[in-house]
Scaffold this motif. Structure first.
Motif, mmCIF file in Angstrom:
data_model
loop_
_atom_site.group_PDB
_atom_site.id
_atom_site.type_symbol
_atom_site.label_atom_id
_atom_site.label_comp_id
_atom_site.label_asym_id
_atom_site.label_seq_id
_atom_site.Cartn_x
_atom_site.Cartn_y
_atom_site.Cartn_z
ATOM 1 N N LEU A 14 0.795 -1.204 0.000
ATOM 2 C CA LEU A 14 0.000 0.000 0.000
ATOM 3 C C LEU A 14 0.837 1.268 0.000
ATOM 4 O O LEU A 14 0.340 2.331 -0.304
ATOM 5 C CB LEU A 14 -0.930 -0.004 1.228
ATOM 6 C CG LEU A 14 -2.005 -1.095 1.231
ATOM 7 C CD1 LEU A 14 -2.803 -1.014 2.528
ATOM 8 C CD2 LEU A 14 -2.933 -0.948 0.034
ATOM 9 N N LYS A 15 2.133 1.183 0.341
ATOM 10 C CA LYS A 15 2.993 2.353 0.361
ATOM 11 C C LYS A 15 3.129 2.980 -1.022
ATOM 12 O O LYS A 15 3.520 4.131 -1.145
ATOM 13 C CB LYS A 15 4.375 1.986 0.904
ATOM 14 C CG LYS A 15 4.442 1.815 2.419
ATOM 15 C CD LYS A 15 4.207 3.152 3.108
ATOM 16 C CE LYS A 15 4.344 2.998 4.619
ATOM 17 N NZ LYS A 15 4.100 4.272 5.313
ATOM 18 N N VAL A 16 2.851 2.217 -2.064
ATOM 19 C CA VAL A 16 2.873 2.789 -3.409
ATOM 20 C C VAL A 16 1.890 3.955 -3.483
ATOM 21 O O VAL A 16 2.178 4.996 -4.075
ATOM 22 C CB VAL A 16 2.514 1.726 -4.461
ATOM 23 C CG1 VAL A 16 2.379 2.354 -5.838
ATOM 24 C CG2 VAL A 16 3.574 0.633 -4.487
ATOM 25 N N TYR A 17 0.734 3.806 -2.850
ATOM 26 C CA TYR A 17 -0.305 4.830 -2.888
ATOM 27 C C TYR A 17 -0.176 5.735 -1.663
ATOM 28 O O TYR A 17 -1.052 5.785 -0.801
ATOM 29 C CB TYR A 17 -1.683 4.183 -2.994
ATOM 30 C CG TYR A 17 -1.860 3.476 -4.309
ATOM 31 C CD1 TYR A 17 -2.185 4.190 -5.461
ATOM 32 C CD2 TYR A 17 -1.636 2.109 -4.425
ATOM 33 C CE1 TYR A 17 -2.305 3.557 -6.688
ATOM 34 C CE2 TYR A 17 -1.748 1.462 -5.648
ATOM 35 C CZ TYR A 17 -2.079 2.196 -6.771
ATOM 36 O OH TYR A 17 -2.193 1.566 -7.986
ATOM 37 N N SER A 18 0.954 6.427 -1.610
ATOM 38 C CA SER A 18 1.177 7.404 -0.552
ATOM 39 C C SER A 18 0.257 8.597 -0.778
ATOM 40 O O SER A 18 -0.390 8.731 -1.825
ATOM 41 C CB SER A 18 2.637 7.842 -0.545
ATOM 42 O OG SER A 18 2.991 8.371 -1.813
#
Length: 402
Positions: A14-18
């Motif tokens: 989910l860190k991709v979608y910061s």
């Protein structure tokens, strides 16, 4: 100001979608809804408000798209010279003001200028979003984020016209006013929540003037090949509803044309929304060319399906195949440009890619000429030839070393 550079180091799951990425994707969705709310009804509005004929409307709408696409190259140049935060706010403000002018004016020329500014502002916003994604997201994750962006664009185009119908029933010009208000709402939202993205280490703003940048673009063999390939492929999928409507009007009744086009638009939207992220997340730098050729194959098979379709079921099946080609091609084209673009010229490279809209504008014109000169089915052979020649240019560009 929040430091987002640390988020770049950890982009698993989910860190991709910061937060910055989510805000960029939100810009795509919100402003696409605003644009789709009004622009699909331009033909009707030009006719009702200004009394233009069908031929004149086609020239005006197509001309506005062409002008904004060409000017979008300079918009990409500005994206490279200024922060994404300032560009997005400035372009979104211009977007809202242009819609407000379109709502207010009663003269044709100012209205056309306003529509050109709307299209140009939207193109610059799109370039800034793609450039921001290229900076924030690591190369192996960009395909899935670009696919999510394209999915949100299609959801926006599904929602916008529906809202536009509701507004137009109240007043013909109301969709333009609502689009302006949505633009203003986004400006307020982004001015408070948007973040000034830090530049990467060793990456400076370009000092070259625009003329030198243009010379660089023209001399870049790979970019020229990918741009020509993009223009040719956009002839095929950029405005497919337009040339399919032209074909159906010639080969069947107006009622049948209306029914088939409704089926196809719905099918296209459902397949894109349902499969875009699933397919796009499987595209990476290692399989770009293979996926590109696969997408082109789906285009040709879909076109041949249209050519020989006699029943709504066959039309829908052909559209499913055609749309799979579309959802492969879109993120692959983004990634090709992202791969060859220097870090400090990402925006202007995406601006050059935006010239593919010229193909979308040319598609209905070329198909109209083909329908007037040859048997109706010749349209799909011509379009298939565009796919083949586009594939050749993509091949030439992909084989040239950076």
């Amino acid at each position: 100001m929040k430091d987002v550079s640390g988020e770049l180091a950890v982009q698993g799951g989910l860190k991709v979608y910061s937060r910055p990425v989510v805000l960029l994707l939100s810009a795509t969705f919100i402003l696409t809804v605003a644009r789709a709310l009004a622009l699909p009804y331009l033909v009707v509005y030009f006719s009702q408000a200004f009394g233009l004929g069908v031929t004149d409307i086609g020239l005006v709408v197509g001309g506005a798209l062409i002008v904004s696409s060409v000017l979008g190259v300079y918009g990409g140049f500005l994206v490279d010279r200024f922060s994404n935060y300032r560009i997005l706010l400035g372009a979104a403000t211009l977007f809202a003001l242009a819609f407000a002018v379109a709502y207010q004016v009663a003269s044709l020329v100012p209205f056309i200028i306003a529509i050109v500014v709307v299209n140009l502002s939207y193109a610059v916003i799109d370039i800034a979003v793609k450039s921001g994604i290229g900076f924030l997201v690591t190369a192996d994750k960009r395909a899935s984020v670009f696919s999510m962006k394209y999915t949100l664009t299609n959801v926006g185009y599904a929602i916008g016209p529906f809202l536009g119908v509701l507004c137009a029933k109240i007043s013909p010009g109301l969709p333009f006013a609502v689009s302006a208000l949505i633009g203003v709402a986004f400006v307020v939202l982004y001015s408070g929540m948007g973040e000034r993205l830090p530049r990467g280490e060793g990456v400076a703003r370009p000092n070259n003037d625009f003329a030198r940048v243009l010379v660089h673009l023209v001399r870049n063999y790979r970019l020229v090949c990918f741009t020509i390939g993009g223009i040719l492929s956009a002839i095929v999928f950029g405005q497919f509803t337009a040339y399919l409507s032209q074909y159906l009007i010639v080969t069947s009744t107006a009622e049948n044309t209306y029914n088939i086009i409704n089926y196809l638009v719905t099918t296209n939207a459902c397949v894109v929304i349902g499969l875009q992220y699933l397919v796009g997340s499987r595209i990476n730098q290692g399989n770009l060319f293979r996926m590109l050729m696969l997408g082109m194959l789906f285009f040709v098979v879909g076109l041949m399906g249209f050519c020989y379709a006699q029943t709504p079921v066959v039309w829908v099946l052909a559209m499913i195949v055609f749309t799979v080609g579309e959802i492969i091609i879109i993120p692959v084209e983004y990634l090709f440009i992202d791969y060859i673009a220097p870090e400090d010229m990402r925006g202007v490279y995406y601006g050059a890619q935006n010239l593919s809209n010229l193909g979308a504008a040319l598609g209905p014109v070329l198909c109209g000429v083909a329908l007037s000169l040859y048997a109706p089915q010749a349209v799909f052979y011509m379009l298939s030839m565009c796919v083949v020649v586009a594939s050749l240019f993509y091949f030439l560009g992909s084989r040239r070393e950076r």
